[in-house]
Design a protein around this motif. Sequence first.
Motif, PDB file in Angstrom:
ATOM      1  N   LEU A   1       0.830  -1.212   0.000  1.00 12.73           N
ATOM      2  CA  LEU A   1       0.000   0.000   0.000  1.00 12.73           C
ATOM      3  C   LEU A   1       0.861   1.256   0.000  1.00 12.73           C
ATOM      4  O   LEU A   1       0.677   2.156  -0.838  1.00 12.73           O
ATOM      5  CB  LEU A   1      -0.914  -0.005   1.219  1.00 12.73           C
ATOM      6  CG  LEU A   1      -1.738   1.268   1.467  1.00 12.73           C
ATOM      7  CD1 LEU A   1      -2.752   1.467   0.343  1.00 12.73           C
ATOM      8  CD2 LEU A   1      -2.456   1.216   2.801  1.00 12.73           C
ATOM      9  N   VAL A   2       1.802   1.319   0.924  1.00 13.58           N
ATOM     10  CA  VAL A   2       2.637   2.518   1.061  1.00 13.58           C
ATOM     11  C   VAL A   2       3.498   2.733  -0.179  1.00 13.58           C
ATOM     12  O   VAL A   2       3.588   3.852  -0.714  1.00 13.58           O
ATOM     13  CB  VAL A   2       3.526   2.413   2.317  1.00 13.58           C
ATOM     14  CG1 VAL A   2       4.520   3.577   2.363  1.00 13.58           C
ATOM     15  CG2 VAL A   2       2.673   2.390   3.577  1.00 13.58           C
ATOM     16  N   LEU A   3       4.115   1.649  -0.647  1.00 17.00           N
ATOM     17  CA  LEU A   3       5.028   1.780  -1.785  1.00 17.00           C
ATOM     18  C   LEU A   3       4.301   2.174  -3.059  1.00 17.00           C
ATOM     19  O   LEU A   3       4.764   3.032  -3.821  1.00 17.00           O
ATOM     20  CB  LEU A   3       5.775   0.465  -1.985  1.00 17.00           C
ATOM     21  CG  LEU A   3       6.986   0.509  -2.929  1.00 17.00           C
ATOM     22  CD1 LEU A   3       8.003   1.543  -2.433  1.00 17.00           C
ATOM     23  CD2 LEU A   3       7.625  -0.863  -3.036  1.00 17.00           C
ATOM     24  N   LYS A   4       3.140   1.567  -3.293  1.00 13.21           N
ATOM     25  CA  LYS A   4       2.373   1.905  -4.500  1.00 13.21           C
ATOM     26  C   LYS A   4       1.958   3.375  -4.498  1.00 13.21           C
ATOM     27  O   LYS A   4       2.146   4.090  -5.490  1.00 13.21           O
ATOM     28  CB  LYS A   4       1.133   1.010  -4.602  1.00 13.21           C
ATOM     29  CG  LYS A   4       1.415  -0.412  -5.039  1.00 13.21           C
ATOM     30  CD  LYS A   4       0.138  -1.239  -5.062  1.00 13.21           C
ATOM     31  CE  LYS A   4       0.385  -2.657  -5.544  1.00 13.21           C
ATOM     32  NZ  LYS A   4      -0.849  -3.481  -5.524  1.00 13.21           N
ATOM     33  N   ALA A   5       1.378   3.828  -3.394  1.00 16.45           N
ATOM     34  CA  ALA A   5       0.915   5.215  -3.318  1.00 16.45           C
ATOM     35  C   ALA A   5       2.072   6.193  -3.424  1.00 16.45           C
ATOM     36  O   ALA A   5       1.983   7.220  -4.114  1.00 16.45           O
ATOM     37  CB  ALA A   5       0.156   5.435  -2.013  1.00 16.45           C
ATOM     38  N   LEU A   6       3.169   5.875  -2.743  1.00 16.79           N
ATOM     39  CA  LEU A   6       4.337   6.761  -2.749  1.00 16.79           C
ATOM     40  C   LEU A   6       4.967   6.847  -4.129  1.00 16.79           C
ATOM     41  O   LEU A   6       5.327   7.938  -4.607  1.00 16.79           O
ATOM     42  CB  LEU A   6       5.363   6.264  -1.727  1.00 16.79           C
ATOM     43  CG  LEU A   6       6.556   7.173  -1.467  1.00 16.79           C
ATOM     44  CD1 LEU A   6       6.089   8.518  -0.913  1.00 16.79           C
ATOM     45  CD2 LEU A   6       7.521   6.514  -0.484  1.00 16.79           C
ATOM     46  N   LEU A   7       5.093   5.703  -4.789  1.00 16.54           N
ATOM     47  CA  LEU A   7       5.694   5.687  -6.126  1.00 16.54           C
ATOM     48  C   LEU A   7       4.867   6.492  -7.121  1.00 16.54           C
ATOM     49  O   LEU A   7       5.411   7.267  -7.921  1.00 16.54           O
ATOM     50  CB  LEU A   7       5.843   4.248  -6.617  1.00 16.54           C
ATOM     51  CG  LEU A   7       7.052   3.469  -6.099  1.00 16.54           C
ATOM     52  CD1 LEU A   7       6.993   2.021  -6.556  1.00 16.54           C
ATOM     53  CD2 LEU A   7       8.352   4.120  -6.571  1.00 16.54           C
ATOM     54  N   VAL A   8       3.551   6.314  -7.085  1.00 14.66           N
ATOM     55  CA  VAL A   8       2.690   7.070  -8.001  1.00 14.66           C
ATOM     56  C   VAL A   8       2.839   8.568  -7.753  1.00 14.66           C
ATOM     57  O   VAL A   8       3.002   9.359  -8.698  1.00 14.66           O
ATOM     58  CB  VAL A   8       1.213   6.661  -7.845  1.00 14.66           C
ATOM     59  CG1 VAL A   8       0.310   7.598  -8.654  1.00 14.66           C
ATOM     60  CG2 VAL A   8       1.003   5.228  -8.299  1.00 14.66           C
ATOM     61  N   ALA A   9       2.810   8.992  -6.491  1.00 17.03           N
ATOM     62  CA  ALA A   9       2.903  10.418  -6.158  1.00 17.03           C
ATOM     63  C   ALA A   9       4.235  11.009  -6.593  1.00 17.03           C
ATOM     64  O   ALA A   9       4.281  12.082  -7.220  1.00 17.03           O
ATOM     65  CB  ALA A   9       2.707  10.609  -4.656  1.00 17.03           C
ATOM     66  N   VAL A  10       5.322  10.311  -6.279  1.00 17.57           N
ATOM     67  CA  VAL A  10       6.660  10.835  -6.599  1.00 17.57           C
ATOM     68  C   VAL A  10       6.880  10.901  -8.101  1.00 17.57           C
ATOM     69  O   VAL A  10       7.342  11.925  -8.636  1.00 17.57           O
ATOM     70  CB  VAL A  10       7.743   9.964  -5.926  1.00 17.57           C
ATOM     71  CG1 VAL A  10       9.134  10.351  -6.438  1.00 17.57           C
ATOM     72  CG2 VAL A  10       7.688  10.120  -4.412  1.00 17.57           C
ATOM     73  N   VAL A  11       6.558   9.821  -8.794  1.00 15.04           N
ATOM     74  CA  VAL A  11       6.776   9.787 -10.246  1.00 15.04           C
ATOM     75  C   VAL A  11       5.882  10.796 -10.961  1.00 15.04           C
ATOM     76  O   VAL A  11       6.304  11.471 -11.906  1.00 15.04           O
ATOM     77  CB  VAL A  11       6.546   8.365 -10.788  1.00 15.04           C
ATOM     78  CG1 VAL A  11       6.676   8.341 -12.308  1.00 15.04           C
ATOM     79  CG2 VAL A  11       7.529   7.383 -10.165  1.00 15.04           C
ATOM     80  N   TYR A  12       4.644  10.924 -10.505  1.00 13.42           N
ATOM     81  CA  TYR A  12       3.706  11.874 -11.121  1.00 13.42           C
ATOM     82  C   TYR A  12       4.206  13.308 -10.972  1.00 13.42           C
ATOM     83  O   TYR A  12       4.241  14.071 -11.954  1.00 13.42           O
ATOM     84  CB  TYR A  12       2.332  11.715 -10.468  1.00 13.42           C
ATOM     85  CG  TYR A  12       1.231  12.553 -11.082  1.00 13.42           C
ATOM     86  CD1 TYR A  12       0.762  12.286 -12.358  1.00 13.42           C
ATOM     87  CD2 TYR A  12       0.644  13.590 -10.361  1.00 13.42           C
ATOM     88  CE1 TYR A  12      -0.268  13.035 -12.916  1.00 13.42           C
ATOM     89  CE2 TYR A  12      -0.389  14.344 -10.905  1.00 13.42           C
ATOM     90  CZ  TYR A  12      -0.837  14.065 -12.181  1.00 13.42           C
ATOM     91  OH  TYR A  12      -1.857  14.817 -12.725  1.00 13.42           O
ATOM     92  N   CYS A  13       4.575  13.682  -9.746  1.00 14.90           N
ATOM     93  CA  CYS A  13       5.071  15.047  -9.512  1.00 14.90           C
ATOM     94  C   CYS A  13       6.371  15.299 -10.258  1.00 14.90           C
ATOM     95  O   CYS A  13       6.572  16.380 -10.833  1.00 14.90           O
ATOM     96  CB  CYS A  13       5.270  15.278  -8.013  1.00 14.90           C
ATOM     97  SG  CYS A  13       3.736  15.342  -7.062  1.00 14.90           S
ATOM     98  N   ALA A  14       7.255  14.306 -10.291  1.00 15.28           N
ATOM     99  CA  ALA A  14       8.526  14.465 -11.001  1.00 15.28           C
ATOM    100  C   ALA A  14       8.304  14.643 -12.497  1.00 15.28           C
ATOM    101  O   ALA A  14       8.954  15.477 -13.149  1.00 15.28           O
ATOM    102  CB  ALA A  14       9.422  13.251 -10.735  1.00 15.28           C
ATOM    103  N   ALA A  15       7.370  13.863 -13.038  1.00 14.13           N
ATOM    104  CA  ALA A  15       7.079  13.971 -14.468  1.00 14.13           C
ATOM    105  C   ALA A  15       6.518  15.349 -14.810  1.00 14.13           C
ATOM    106  O   ALA A  15       6.909  15.964 -15.816  1.00 14.13           O
ATOM    107  CB  ALA A  15       6.093  12.878 -14.872  1.00 14.13           C
ATOM    108  N   LEU A  16       5.602  15.865 -13.980  1.00  7.60           N
ATOM    109  CA  LEU A  16       5.026  17.188 -14.234  1.00  7.60           C
ATOM    110  C   LEU A  16       6.086  18.275 -14.095  1.00  7.60           C
ATOM    111  O   LEU A  16       6.069  19.276 -14.822  1.00  7.60           O
ATOM    112  CB  LEU A  16       3.874  17.442 -13.258  1.00  7.60           C
ATOM    113  CG  LEU A  16       2.618  16.587 -13.481  1.00  7.60           C
ATOM    114  CD1 LEU A  16       1.572  16.889 -12.420  1.00  7.60           C
ATOM    115  CD2 LEU A  16       2.024  16.814 -14.872  1.00  7.60           C
TER     116      LEU A  16
END
Length: 482
Positions: free
Chosen positions: A446-461
């Motif tokens: 749970l933690v890793l999935k949510a964290l990865l999506v948030a970090v990668v999404y913000c980094a991509a933007l």
Amino acid sequence: MPEKETLKQKTAKGLLWGGMSTGLQQVLGLVFGIILARKLSQADYGLVGMLAIFSAIAACMQEGGFIAALNRKKEVTQRDYNAVFWTSIFVSLFFYLLFFFTAPLIARFYGEPRLTALARYSFLSFLFVSFSIAPRAYIFRNMMVRQSSIIALASMALSGVVGIVMAYLGYAYWGLATQNIVFTLSVSVLNYWFSGWRPSLCIDLRPIREIIGFSSRLIVTNIVTAANTNLLSVLLGKFYTATEVGDFTQANKWNTMGHSLITSTLYSIAQPVLTKTQDDRERQKHVFRKLLRFTAFVAFPLMLTLALVSEEFIVILITEKWLASAHILRVLCLAGAVMPVSYLFSNLLISRGYSGQYMWCSIALCLAQLAGVSLCVPFGISIMVTVFVAVNIVWVGVWFLLARRKIGLSIREAVGDVAPYALLSAVIVTGVYFATGSITNIYLSLVLKALLVAVVYCAALWLLRSTIFKEVVLFITRKNIE
């Protein structure tokens, strides 16, 4: 200070306060939801869920589209608010008495004798909420987002505590019903207090005639929307068990909490801001496109991430007894991702006075949902939910076709505002799903999935130099928006 700057500041402040308030409400709802779901059974939620459509329809009738109608008026007087106040009370009293005497018929329809007493008790909320309609209209029109936030948070906290105490005292579904009653009563009292508006005993309903043409179409639309939202609960309650209805109700609750994080934030500012700019088409288009980008920027990563972690989320928070609801939640989140976009398009129609088009589009959506879902009854809940979601996704295009000519919004512009965030979110969530597939610990997953999506999404933007990402950062840091 120029009007444009004032409106911009109000919009930014409304988004900030609305976002903070909605976020805190979701935290409270999460905490209370976890505690209650662990204590109560699927059947408890199912019984309350069977009555949801009746409560929703009555709420639409008593609100009567008056909040939106008063918001559109150039000048609103004490006489207007007072007429709305007394009309809401009379309508609420009528519907409470109607449902009180027809409660046995509701119980017979579902084959649940317990619903007679539960319905008569639950529907007391109709009476309490009627006192808040006029004060809410005043707060909404004047964009008093901070006060509205305090009202919602305080009411949710008080009602949640009451619901938990009653659940632990063994009152089961009565605790859920009482929680809703306490919430509506608190909302009414606090709206009355914070608005500063007071009714008079001079009952003059003539102002209702001036707004009934616009508001009547909203009444029909809101009833249809309420019926559409609760359509699955009704059909499940008729053809399946209370336990299965409870699983759907639980999944739908978490899905609604997710997408309402965006729609509740937009509710505080979208319609008032779009109404204030209706005389300047280009300015309204500029404002709308900013809101559209903000909506897509938040809605798609949030709801697709919730779909990604649905199983871990449900099992960790409310135990494995609700595992069936996790699979329903995963599918519902796909509709939850597009609902805020549909909500924004529909609010554009209302702000420009096209309540008739809004009404007929909502009726057509409900009929399409009813036809699709009814045909799927023999095939089980999963197929019904999938069809329900598919129709919602397709209907975003219908809302766009109705709204685009009102402000000269082209398909290229709309797709350009929404698609980048939808596609980016889908790609990232899919990648994270495969990258974390071997993780067996549900907490870590749970933690890793949510964290990865948030970090990668913000980094991509950040790498893509997204304008909306920059503006959101500026919102948070309370700097001026360029």
